[in-house]
Design an enzyme around this catalytic site. Structure first.
Site: not given
Ligand code: PGA
Length: 268
Positions: A101, A13, A179, A15, A173, A220, A99
């Site tokens: 985010e 991904n 991150g 991003k 996740e 991560s 996701h």
């Protein structure tokens, strides 16, 4: 269902990173360093880089699949700045949906994510549905209930068997691990994968289809910690963010996934 039957998948991904000028080269480099029989590789670049990545991989490594990072829940219309599933024809065959985010920044709800899933599958895209709890939810011990609620909500409006037949993949996740350099333990990820398959069954998927649904870990992931996750039979690969922009990291991650793929084949 024994894990030997499930796909081993490493999805990158990217991003909001790369440009049309450099994405093709990065994809080519990663592809050339991650050839591992039995591992499905997926690269998910920004929308504007999809064509560059497609063209680069068509020449060098057509085995690498291309995914979008999200998709709109309507087919067409007055939705400024959005991209619908049919628009991805010829550009992507996979798509990430839900996701964290996007849940955080675009206000995506489970209900909306369910509509995106439907559009994705209608358009022939293989969906990776992301779920995961916040730190406070894990601290409170409610992580499994949270993830099960996310799954139930996202699957409520469609036929789970249809989604499974389209190759539905779940990515677990934990939000606090994305991150941050902090990752869940392999054991925690494995326990969640079991809870996810239970929730899929509760949502109406047959036991066989639930057991056959790939569950990835994300948050991560690096070449140094991927082994902890893939040592768990319930985990079928990874959704990789930051490390997916680094060819050395991707080489290590996919190489470790190749071990799992070989072991599963041998056990089949
Ligand atoms: P990360 O991102 O690997 O950078 O934590 C994972 C993801 O958000 O999919």
């Amino acid at each position: 269902m024994i894990p030997a039957m499930r796909d081993v998948i490493v999805a990158a991904n990217w991003k909001m990173n790369t440009t049309p000028a450099d994405a093709g080269e990065l994809a080519r480099t990663i592809a050339s360093r991650t050839r591992e029989p039995g591992v499905i590789r997926v690269i998910c670049p920004p929308f504007v880089c999809l064509a560059a990545v497609r063209d680069a991989l068509a020449e060098s490594d057509p085995d690498v699949a291309i995914g979008a990072q999200t998709v709109h829940h309507e087919l067409a219309g007055a939705y400024t700045g959005e991209i619908s599933a049919p628009m991805l024809a010829g550009l992507a065959t996979w798509v990430i949906v839900g996701h964290s985010e996007r849940r955080r920044d675009a206000g995506e709800t489970d209900e909306l994510i369910g509509r995106k899933l439907t559009r994705a599958v209608d358009a022939g895209l293989r969906p990776i549905l992301c779920v995961g709890e916040q730190l406070a939810e894990r601290d409170a011990g409610t992580q499994e209930a949270v993830v099960q609620r996310q799954l139930t909500g996202a699957l409520a409006a469609d036929d789970p068997e249809r989604l499974a037949a389209a190759g539905l993949v779940i990515a677990y996740e934990p939000v606090w691990a994305i991150g941050t350099g902090r990752n869940a333990s392999g054991q925690d990820a494995s326990a969640m994968a079991d809870a996810i398959r239970d929730a899929l069954e509760a949502a109406g998927l047959g036991a066989g289809a639930a057991a056959a649904t790939p569950v990835l870990y994300g948050g991560s992931v690096t070449s140094a910690n991927i082994g902890e996750f893939l040592a768990e039979p319930a985990i079928d690969g990874a959704l990789v963010g930051g490390a997916s922009l680094k060819p050395d990291e991707m080489a290590g991650i996919v190489s470790r996934a190749g071990l799992t793929a070989r072991a599963r084949r041998a056990a089949a």
